[in-house]
Design an enzyme around this catalytic site. Sequence first.
Site, PDB file in Angstrom:
ATOM      1  CE1 TYR A  88      -3.565   2.678   1.430  1.00  0.00           C
ATOM      2  CE2 TYR A  88      -1.405   3.456   2.519  1.00  0.00           C
ATOM      3  CZ  TYR A  88      -3.337   4.176   1.710  1.00  0.00           C
ATOM      4  OH  TYR A  88      -3.609   5.299   2.475  1.00  0.00           O
TER       5      TYR A  88
ATOM      6  CG  ASP B 142      -9.682  -1.004   0.555  1.00  0.00           C
ATOM      7  OD1 ASP B 142      -9.092  -2.361   1.486  1.00  0.00           O
ATOM      8  OD2 ASP B 142      -9.382   0.182   0.486  1.00  0.00           O
TER       9      ASP B 142
ATOM     10  CE  LYS C  28      -9.788  -3.781   4.348  1.00  0.00           C
ATOM     11  NZ  LYS C  28      -8.834  -2.653   3.828  1.00  0.00           N
TER      12      LYS C  28
HETATM   13  C1  B12 Z   1     -11.286   7.371  -4.062  1.00  0.00           C
HETATM   14  C2  B12 Z   1     -11.001   8.184  -2.396  1.00  0.00           C
HETATM   15  C3  B12 Z   1     -10.415   7.994  -1.892  1.00  0.00           C
HETATM   16  C4  B12 Z   1      -8.733   7.234  -2.200  1.00  0.00           C
HETATM   17  C5  B12 Z   1      -7.805   8.281  -3.618  1.00  0.00           C
HETATM   18  C6  B12 Z   1      -7.187   7.761  -4.734  1.00  0.00           C
HETATM   19  C7  B12 Z   1      -6.927   8.790  -5.522  1.00  0.00           C
HETATM   20  N1  B12 Z   1      -5.760   8.276  -5.840  1.00  0.00           N
HETATM   21  O1  B12 Z   1      -7.106   9.617  -5.696  1.00  0.00           O
HETATM   22  C8  B12 Z   1      -8.014   7.037  -0.923  1.00  0.00           C
HETATM   23  C9  B12 Z   1      -8.579   5.987  -0.322  1.00  0.00           C
HETATM   24  C10 B12 Z   1      -6.214   7.632  -1.258  1.00  0.00           C
HETATM   25  C11 B12 Z   1      -8.272   8.134  -0.369  1.00  0.00           C
HETATM   26  C12 B12 Z   1      -7.567   8.490   0.666  1.00  0.00           C
HETATM   27  C13 B12 Z   1      -8.338   9.508   2.151  1.00  0.00           C
HETATM   28  N2  B12 Z   1      -9.636  10.384   1.759  1.00  0.00           N
HETATM   29 CO1  B12 Z   1     -10.762  10.063   0.215  1.00  0.00          CO
HETATM   30  N3  B12 Z   1     -12.332   9.581  -0.799  1.00  0.00           N
HETATM   31  C14 B12 Z   1     -12.417   8.781  -1.690  1.00  0.00           C
HETATM   32  C15 B12 Z   1     -13.729   8.704  -2.605  1.00  0.00           C
HETATM   33  C16 B12 Z   1     -14.104   7.598  -1.777  1.00  0.00           C
HETATM   34  C17 B12 Z   1     -13.829   9.017  -4.032  1.00  0.00           C
HETATM   35  C18 B12 Z   1     -13.057  10.570  -4.862  1.00  0.00           C
HETATM   36  C19 B12 Z   1     -13.214  10.495  -6.070  1.00  0.00           C
HETATM   37  O2  B12 Z   1     -12.142   9.848  -6.246  1.00  0.00           O
HETATM   38  N4  B12 Z   1     -14.020  10.642  -6.837  1.00  0.00           N
HETATM   39  C20 B12 Z   1     -14.180  11.304  -8.290  1.00  0.00           C
HETATM   40  C21 B12 Z   1     -13.384  12.374  -8.905  1.00  0.00           C
HETATM   41  C22 B12 Z   1     -13.477  11.800 -10.182  1.00  0.00           C
HETATM   42  O3  B12 Z   1     -14.604  13.031  -8.782  1.00  0.00           O
HETATM   43  P1  B12 Z   1     -14.148  14.993  -7.938  1.00  0.00           P
HETATM   44  O4  B12 Z   1     -12.529  14.175  -7.573  1.00  0.00           O
HETATM   45  O5  B12 Z   1     -15.028  15.393  -7.273  1.00  0.00           O
HETATM   46  O6  B12 Z   1     -13.870  15.422  -9.515  1.00  0.00           O
HETATM   47  C23 B12 Z   1     -14.325  16.161 -10.009  1.00  0.00           C
HETATM   48  C24 B12 Z   1     -14.551  17.262  -9.681  1.00  0.00           C
HETATM   49  O7  B12 Z   1     -14.987  17.185  -8.453  1.00  0.00           O
HETATM   50  C25 B12 Z   1     -14.078  18.318 -10.787  1.00  0.00           C
HETATM   51  N5  B12 Z   1     -12.711  18.796 -10.424  1.00  0.00           N
HETATM   52  C26 B12 Z   1     -11.260  18.347  -8.990  1.00  0.00           C
HETATM   53  N6  B12 Z   1     -10.481  18.528  -8.841  1.00  0.00           N
HETATM   54  C27 B12 Z   1     -10.453  19.549  -9.718  1.00  0.00           C
HETATM   55  C28 B12 Z   1      -9.168  20.179  -9.908  1.00  0.00           C
HETATM   56  C29 B12 Z   1      -9.898  21.076 -11.001  1.00  0.00           C
HETATM   57  C30 B12 Z   1      -8.731  22.319 -11.176  1.00  0.00           C
HETATM   58  C31 B12 Z   1     -11.020  21.688 -11.618  1.00  0.00           C
HETATM   59  C32 B12 Z   1     -10.800  22.349 -13.255  1.00  0.00           C
HETATM   60  C33 B12 Z   1     -11.435  20.407 -11.185  1.00  0.00           C
HETATM   61  C34 B12 Z   1     -11.627  19.300 -10.714  1.00  0.00           C
HETATM   62  O8  B12 Z   1     -13.254  17.274 -11.113  1.00  0.00           O
HETATM   63  C35 B12 Z   1     -13.550  16.380 -11.364  1.00  0.00           C
HETATM   64  C36 B12 Z   1     -14.232  15.353 -12.413  1.00  0.00           C
HETATM   65  O9  B12 Z   1     -15.598  15.393 -12.728  1.00  0.00           O
HETATM   66  C37 B12 Z   1     -13.942  10.108  -2.004  1.00  0.00           C
HETATM   67  C38 B12 Z   1     -16.184   9.661  -1.195  1.00  0.00           C
HETATM   68  C39 B12 Z   1     -16.409  10.150  -2.756  1.00  0.00           C
HETATM   69  N7  B12 Z   1     -17.131   9.062  -3.468  1.00  0.00           N
HETATM   70  O10 B12 Z   1     -16.882  11.054  -3.444  1.00  0.00           O
HETATM   71  C40 B12 Z   1     -13.422  10.177  -0.593  1.00  0.00           C
HETATM   72  C41 B12 Z   1     -13.427  11.918  -0.100  1.00  0.00           C
HETATM   73  C42 B12 Z   1     -13.072  12.277  -0.463  1.00  0.00           C
HETATM   74  N8  B12 Z   1     -12.617  11.159   1.525  1.00  0.00           N
HETATM   75  C43 B12 Z   1     -12.324  11.273   2.542  1.00  0.00           C
HETATM   76  C44 B12 Z   1     -10.822  11.273   3.097  1.00  0.00           C
HETATM   77  C45 B12 Z   1     -11.317  11.879   4.041  1.00  0.00           C
HETATM   78  C46 B12 Z   1     -10.172  10.839   2.832  1.00  0.00           C
HETATM   79  C47 B12 Z   1      -9.023  10.709   4.293  1.00  0.00           C
HETATM   80  C48 B12 Z   1      -8.747  11.951   4.580  1.00  0.00           C
HETATM   81  C49 B12 Z   1      -8.940   9.586   5.510  1.00  0.00           C
HETATM   82  C50 B12 Z   1      -7.976   9.167   5.850  1.00  0.00           C
HETATM   83  N9  B12 Z   1      -7.951   9.853   6.995  1.00  0.00           N
HETATM   84  O11 B12 Z   1      -7.329   8.621   5.423  1.00  0.00           O
HETATM   85  C51 B12 Z   1      -7.876   9.982   3.014  1.00  0.00           C
HETATM   86  C52 B12 Z   1      -6.471  11.291   2.858  1.00  0.00           C
HETATM   87  C53 B12 Z   1      -6.021  10.796   1.547  1.00  0.00           C
HETATM   88  C54 B12 Z   1      -5.267  12.342   1.686  1.00  0.00           C
HETATM   89  N10 B12 Z   1      -3.898  12.655   2.040  1.00  0.00           N
HETATM   90  O12 B12 Z   1      -5.324  13.811   1.124  1.00  0.00           O
HETATM   91  C55 B12 Z   1     -13.066  12.272   2.551  1.00  0.00           C
HETATM   92  C56 B12 Z   1     -13.557  13.810   2.107  1.00  0.00           C
HETATM   93  C57 B12 Z   1     -14.099  14.625   3.840  1.00  0.00           C
HETATM   94  C58 B12 Z   1     -14.281  15.847   3.236  1.00  0.00           C
HETATM   95  N11 B12 Z   1     -15.066  17.038   2.512  1.00  0.00           N
HETATM   96  O13 B12 Z   1     -13.390  16.370   3.816  1.00  0.00           O
HETATM   97  C59 B12 Z   1     -14.206  11.403   1.300  1.00  0.00           C
HETATM   98  C60 B12 Z   1     -14.931  12.674   1.136  1.00  0.00           C
HETATM   99  C61 B12 Z   1     -14.895  10.219   2.194  1.00  0.00           C
HETATM  100  C62 B12 Z   1     -15.755  10.267   3.238  1.00  0.00           C
HETATM  101  N12 B12 Z   1     -17.038  10.788   2.874  1.00  0.00           N
HETATM  102  O14 B12 Z   1     -15.117  10.986   4.266  1.00  0.00           O
HETATM  103  N13 B12 Z   1      -9.793   8.535  -0.409  1.00  0.00           N
HETATM  104  C1  LIG Z   2      -3.491  -0.812   3.857  1.00  0.00           C
HETATM  105  C2  LIG Z   2      -4.111   0.680   4.038  1.00  0.00           C
HETATM  106  N1  LIG Z   2      -3.245   1.565   5.313  1.00  0.00           N
HETATM  107  C3  LIG Z   2      -3.467   2.433   5.235  1.00  0.00           C
HETATM  108  C4  LIG Z   2      -4.440   3.423   4.525  1.00  0.00           C
HETATM  109  C5  LIG Z   2      -4.918   4.937   5.108  1.00  0.00           C
HETATM  110  O1  LIG Z   2      -3.624   5.730   5.708  1.00  0.00           O
HETATM  111  P1  LIG Z   2      -3.087   7.169   5.101  1.00  0.00           P
HETATM  112  O2  LIG Z   2      -4.584   7.474   4.311  1.00  0.00           O
HETATM  113  O3  LIG Z   2      -2.977   7.838   6.439  1.00  0.00           O
HETATM  114  O4  LIG Z   2      -1.870   6.784   4.581  1.00  0.00           O
HETATM  115  C6  LIG Z   2      -5.238   2.567   3.873  1.00  0.00           C
HETATM  116  C7  LIG Z   2      -6.159   3.797   3.385  1.00  0.00           C
HETATM  117  O5  LIG Z   2      -7.642   2.956   2.312  1.00  0.00           O
HETATM  118  C8  LIG Z   2      -5.666   0.990   3.837  1.00  0.00           C
HETATM  119  O6  LIG Z   2      -5.773   0.414   2.567  1.00  0.00           O
END
Ligand code: B12
Ligand SMILES: Cc1ncc(COP(=O)(O)O)c(C=O)c1O
Lengths: 523, 523, 243, 243
Positions: A265, A300, A372
């Site tokens: 991861y 996941d 899980k």
């Molecule tokens: C995938 C995901 C992750 C992945 C991210 C993988 C990755 N490489 O991106 C992983 C598992 C890593 C992750 C981790 C975390 N996540 Co997250 N994640 C999501 C999830 C499920 C989907 C986001 C996504 O990909 N959406 C799809 C894209 C296409 O949509 P989008 O981002 O909105 O983008 C569109 C528009 O917004 C816009 N847009 C976006 N950016 C930009 C920029 C520009 C310039 C323009 C013009 C347009 C634009 O255009 C896009 C296309 O239409 C959301 C929940 C959800 N369903 O929304 C939570 C969510 C965003 N995550 C959240 C959180 C809290 C986290 C963590 C902080 C949790 C934690 N404490 O560990 C971590 C930390 C990540 C970090 N350091 O930022 C919260 C945020 C809550 C909030 N509002 O603050 C959410 C809402 C989930 C929740 N309900 O708790 N996450």
């Molecule tokens: C195996 C594992 N470790 C850690 C995390 C999250 O940790 P962090 O966002 O602090 O890296 C995830 C979240 O999806 C995970 O799957």
Amino acid sequence: MQPKLHLPADRIAHARLLATRIAAPVQDFIDSHSSVTVERATLRLAGADGANADGVPVPNLVVDQVRAADPALLEDGVLLRYVNALLRGGDSVETLNRKIAEGFDVMSLPLGDRAALEKKAAELVETGMGRIQSMREQRKGKLDEHKDKNNSPLLYLIVATGNIYEDVKQAKAAVKQGADVIAVIRTTAQSLLDYVPFGPTTEGFGGTYATQENFRIMRKALDEAGDEAGRYIYLTNYASGLCMPEIAASGAIERLDMMLNDSMYGILFRDINMYRTFVDQKFSRMINAFAGIIINTGEDNYLTTSDAVEKAYTVLASQFLNEQFGFLAGMPAKLLGLGHAFEMEPGIKNGFLYEFAQAQMAREIFPEHPLKYMPPTKFMTGDIFKGLAMNTMFNFVSKATGQGIHLLGMLTEAVHTPFMMDRYLAVDNARYVMNNIADFAEDIEFRKDGIMVKRAHSVLAETISFMEDIEKTGLFDAIAKGMFADVKRPKDGGKGLEGLIKKGPAYFNPFETYLASALGLGK
Amino acid sequence: MQPKLHLPADRIAHARLLATRIAAPVQDFIDSHSSVTVERATLRLAGADGANADGVPVPNLVVDQVRAADPALLEDGVLLRYVNALLRGGDSVETLNRKIAEGFDVMSLPLGDRAALEKKAAELVETGMGRIQSMREQRKGKLDEHKDKNNSPLLYLIVATGNIYEDVKQAKAAVKQGADVIAVIRTTAQSLLDYVPFGPTTEGFGGTYATQENFRIMRKALDEAGDEAGRYIYLTNYASGLCMPEIAASGAIERLDMMLNDSMYGILFRDINMYRTFVDQKFSRMINAFAGIIINTGEDNYLTTSDAVEKAYTVLASQFLNEQFGFLAGMPAKLLGLGHAFEMEPGIKNGFLYEFAQAQMAREIFPEHPLKYMPPTKFMTGDIFKGLAMNTMFNFVSKATGQGIHLLGMLTEAVHTPFMMDRYLAVDNARYVMNNIADFAEDIEFRKDGIMVKRAHSVLAETISFMEDIEKTGLFDAIAKGMFADVKRPKDGGKGLEGLIKKGPAYFNPFETYLASALGLGK
Amino acid sequence: MNVIRPYGDTLDDGKIQLSFTLPVADGAKGREAARKLVLSLGFLDCEVVHSAALSADFSFYVVYGKTEASIDYDSVVADEASADASMGMDEVNEYIKQKIGRKVVVVGACTGFDAHTVGIDAIMNMKGYDHHYGLERYPEMEAYNLGAQVPNEKLIDFALKVKADAILISQVVTQKDTHIHNMTEFVELLEARGLRDKFICIVGGPRIGNKLAVELGYDVGFGRGTFANDVATYIVKKMAGEL
Amino acid sequence: MNVIRPYGDTLDDGKIQLSFTLPVADGAKGREAARKLVLSLGFLDCEVVHSAALSADFSFYVVYGKTEASIDYDSVVADEASADASMGMDEVNEYIKQKIGRKVVVVGACTGFDAHTVGIDAIMNMKGYDHHYGLERYPEMEAYNLGAQVPNEKLIDFALKVKADAILISQVVTQKDTHIHNMTEFVELLEARGLRDKFICIVGGPRIGNKLAVELGYDVGFGRGTFANDVATYIVKKMAGEL
Ligand code: B12
Ligand SMILES: Cc1ncc(COP(=O)(O)O)c(C=O)c1O
Ligand code: B12
Ligand SMILES: Cc1ncc(COP(=O)(O)O)c(C=O)c1O
């Protein structure tokens, strides 16, 4: 549960064989290396704790002192120097910790008698490991006391306020509502910190800092809440990141029950150096194994960036690898909470059948593992009513395929970190669905040539061909070439490489030795 | 769909035989009787329409005039007098209707030449039945045009604003959202009116008056909305009540596609006299049958007062009886939308399996019937989120057992008649679930000795023993003793008995004769 | 003073979820309208997290808002007749024996066009509801359940005939305020006949609140989740002058 | 004037569904508190249709309210950058050729600690999102996607290096207003270095609104459902002085 998919046992065996072959060369590398956090974890097991006025933890101070004196000395292991200081000063661990926090440099003392050092170290091992052993027994005692009172699958809820005291409130409410597992989500980006913060914390973003004190506070709260509710509450936190083994150590000491711990991861999703991660995951898992902590792996995550239908095989391949690295770290199947997720686009015709088939496949291939299962996240939207329906279907599949650890989906997944009421609605939904379909799994069979059976067979076949490619390429190169999760991670890139340590011939780590022997790991 | 339940064919056949034996004596009674509403329906088929200044409909005026002249005359059938007035006055139907509405008494004219009367009546039959036949063809044309565009099961939504014009708005929005069937709920207690109100109406309670004009307004709106959406929209209303045959007649004339029509609903749930109801249901069903209108029976009502687990057999018994009375009225299986419902308490362990088994049982026992499946209502609460989950499970079972007509559950069932958004959420949920599990039914089998198989077998067995009791007791007495739905209905009690008519030897009703012959019913 | 506010995940964050329909097309303008509307309700902050077309001219919104609205919890007076410590069946019977000394007569019905008898049955029938026996089972009570769609006039006549102490009315259908019309008519009839003081008048139903009932001239109103013993307790305490 | 109100099943009935938590025990008093709270928000009428205990001290409510609040729909100005007629990819390229005459350089990143790259990838990566190609595929654009957790300082340095016309920032995590801090810091850094006018500054994310973006000193903000061509249209029109 009766198998339903007629998966060919020889192909599954073949996939496992591929996993051992893929892991073997990596394991060789791991065995000859340590890292700064492995060293710090060792110190923590020995009792090093506390932090200086700037918040730098004592274990980091010790490692930094050694490195500052002479980087080459790291290859001998850092514990030696800590033990030396203990012996020389005649201090208790606590006193030494305080002194270090106040500026005392362990390198200011020359090394003493080797035999005495080893003896003192052995004492520390006994105390440290004894403490963990006793936590393990406490857990067993409590689990026996509240036998069969947990839901099956275990209902897993997160709290994520950023403030440990607020987390406690939310966690207690969640327990009241029916949760079995409480995971305290970490603050954004903690995984990139090369130290573990100290003390209780109240200021995190999207989560709460993982600190030993926070673990203790939550453990106490959950024991209380669990006693009240008449069931054991599993406490979960995250090992992953630049401090995997240290967090594992703190978790072992404070009786966590589950930890997020994935062998890749950090590499793929946090851009942490691959060598560093492989080394760290091993030691952290040895600690988890000894402490009886179930690990949750992160398959996941593949599906949050890649398509869940197309890339289903990456999940299964990763499960085989996580299993293998788990075995190599002394973990039995029953501690391997392999991950997977319900992440298909909800508009897919027969999507439910694919999800059902894949969840059943995981169950049949990993029969003793407490799988899980993660809820829909990617295709959740602001339409909370649709989201609730998706979660309902997810809860259905989970129960109908006998998953082990069930992460509750939140209807507001796309909106905010869970409100207290969101959690209530999630538990309520899961309990309704799971009770209403309680024995459905036993009551149905799959049609022999049906969509579900075919789906599972084809995912298994794709997985094997993928793993064959990886074996040919070698795991390090496969990651570098972007074969996992569509991200390329150069072997020498990523964070934390500078903290990798090549073990010297005199490398001294009696904790590691103890663990290896306790876990039956041949060198 | 492959059968899954291994139900014994001979027991099913036995149950059907019991139903014929139970129905036979009732049928004898029916055949020797008419009722005021049968007579009025006949008049409507002949063209009688309109109402006087007090809102009394022309058909009622004619019947009342005959009765006022001499109650004994009713036994000859009322049509004779209407035809007589037509012939004598040389008026068009429209003119005669207007005159009657203005006070003209058909009894003021002595009866003319019998042969001329019969000839004129035969013309009216031709016109009236021709109109209905052409509606049937129009429906077929439209269904062919939009072949395979409807959802399966058909998604059925109600509108219930009380105002036909507001209903139209809501109905159009529902079509836009994906509904296949629109049912205009009737105003509270219309079933107890012994007349059918006239004209467009805007003031109903909990529903909108069923009037011919309202039918016409909605039919037009739905044809438009359907053409736009590219699928045929089925219009539904309620025949049940004191005016079953009249509403059936209006529905036939205005091209309704489905009508609520149960052989015992009025007796049990509206305290309408049993003799009256049995007579009325037959004629109304003959009209429905000729018009190609699918009837929806009301077995779901048993479960709103009785327990759905315990009293499941009453539902199946009633389905057998409704089927039998349907056959006796000339209805083919494909027009028999037998009812049942998903009404078990959501807290029941394995409740989903019982529901699944029973829905599957209905499907297997009535394979060609477009089963009407009703959503949870009784255990819906103000917890709309729980309600949504229950509806999700209901949608699942409906699709997985191949139901025909699917009434959408509303998350606000316990709160208010549906808001526009409630309906949207219902359709959206159903479409998601049903597409996501599209072929699940074909993909699974039931375990031979499993909970579901056992449940279906035991409900069938209970049904048979219940029907054996009824056969012994006789249906009239069984109802009087409270064997159905826990309500006792004295044979001579209930509303509308005074409107029952014993047919005389000269009873004249060429519409009935025509229908009987067209439907292949021997006298 | 104990000021409370809605709670999302932090004390006093004021978070509330809303959903509603607007009679306008879905789109950016509709979403902005939804936002403004919610702000105009006094929300500080409002996110339209979802919108969808219900038809060409109607659109649906899901919104999360943040409010500073608060109330002083100390000043709240619970107003549900069935709310707190009711006596159980045996206690009620004992109470009647002790303080009333004769059988208590109650008459119930579902009035007007309302045919939802399950609620009044739950209160009155032997078998009761959810493990609470109905009034018919109370040895110290005489209970008459007239069933569905009983005209107000008839109910009053019957109550006079059996010398009822209390009249129980069930009203379930509330669309277009039918229940209000119906409840009002009943009280007006009673008053016109000078009988209002002869009976304890009780109304119940899932959408009935005590406030509303009292406003319309009833002694008390019972809402969802009422059990027979709640009503019985009220009746006997009222008769004994303890309320 | 075109005054609109929420619609339940009749024009202007003002019906709204709400749900929320209160930090008090469940029960009659809690329900009354919920009702009063909703009334205090200016609802005329409010039915608490469900309540449940979340713990000993917290309770959950589902409410239907009726409001007379209304807004003048004619006065509503849609404020979503991606809302209406954007050009398609080919059109944008044509437009650049015609009106700009050189390649347009854009730099994007997910800044601060935010690691949610899926959104910025959707806008920038070749493959794009939901059948809309990303900016990398635009022949007349040069697009650099720096990925996750990029410090603001680094992003600015890179933008200077490649002579970017536009900087695209993605902010997904909004908890505790991290996005606000982060967005503000970026603009302050730019201003401190005297560079604000050198770039078109664009921010996006699911909880980002144009209003907020403009308030914080960005040119524009894009929310959920944005596609690459929406952003591209904005950039090129802005560069050509047509916005
Ligand atoms: C995938 C995901 C992750 C992945 C991210 C993988 C990755 N490489 O991106 C992983 C598992 C890593 C992750 C981790 C975390 N996540 Co997250 N994640 C999501 C999830 C499920 C989907 C986001 C996504 O990909 N959406 C799809 C894209 C296409 O949509 P989008 O981002 O909105 O983008 C569109 C528009 O917004 C816009 N847009 C976006 N950016 C930009 C920029 C520009 C310039 C323009 C013009 C347009 C634009 O255009 C896009 C296309 O239409 C959301 C929940 C959800 N369903 O929304 C939570 C969510 C965003 N995550 C959240 C959180 C809290 C986290 C963590 C902080 C949790 C934690 N404490 O560990 C971590 C930390 C990540 C970090 N350091 O930022 C919260 C945020 C809550 C909030 N509002 O603050 C959410 C809402 C989930 C929740 N309900 O708790 N996450
Ligand atoms: C195996 C594992 N470790 C850690 C995390 C999250 O940790 P962090 O966002 O602090 O890296 C995830 C979240 O999806 C995970 O799957
Ligand atoms: C069962 C049912 C029916 C059955 C009734 C059978 C019967 N014999 O009662 C049938 C199928 C006949 C029916 C018909 C109709 N129904 Co209906 N029905 C329901 C349903 C599903 C359940 C009601 C119920 O039994 N609840 C269980 C009982 C135990 O709860 P309760 O009534 O609230 O009673 C409790 C308390 O309120 C209180 N209480 C009640 N009465 C009294 C009286 C006293 C004195 C006291 C102290 C306490 C008390 O104590 C009880 C126990 O705790 C509801 C939806 C729902 N889930 O609530 C719709 C519902 C009530 N029906 C509704 C409608 C509109 C109708 C129709 C008008 C539809 C139509 N146009 O045809 C018809 C007409 C009936 C008529 N003339 O009144 C609407 C009412 C909308 C509204 N608020 O106005 C509802 C809410 C459904 C909906 N969402 O549209 N219905
Ligand atoms: C067969 C049948 N007819 C009629 C109705 C309702 O009609 P009404 O309430 O007008 O009697 C129902 C309602 O459930 C029904 O099942």
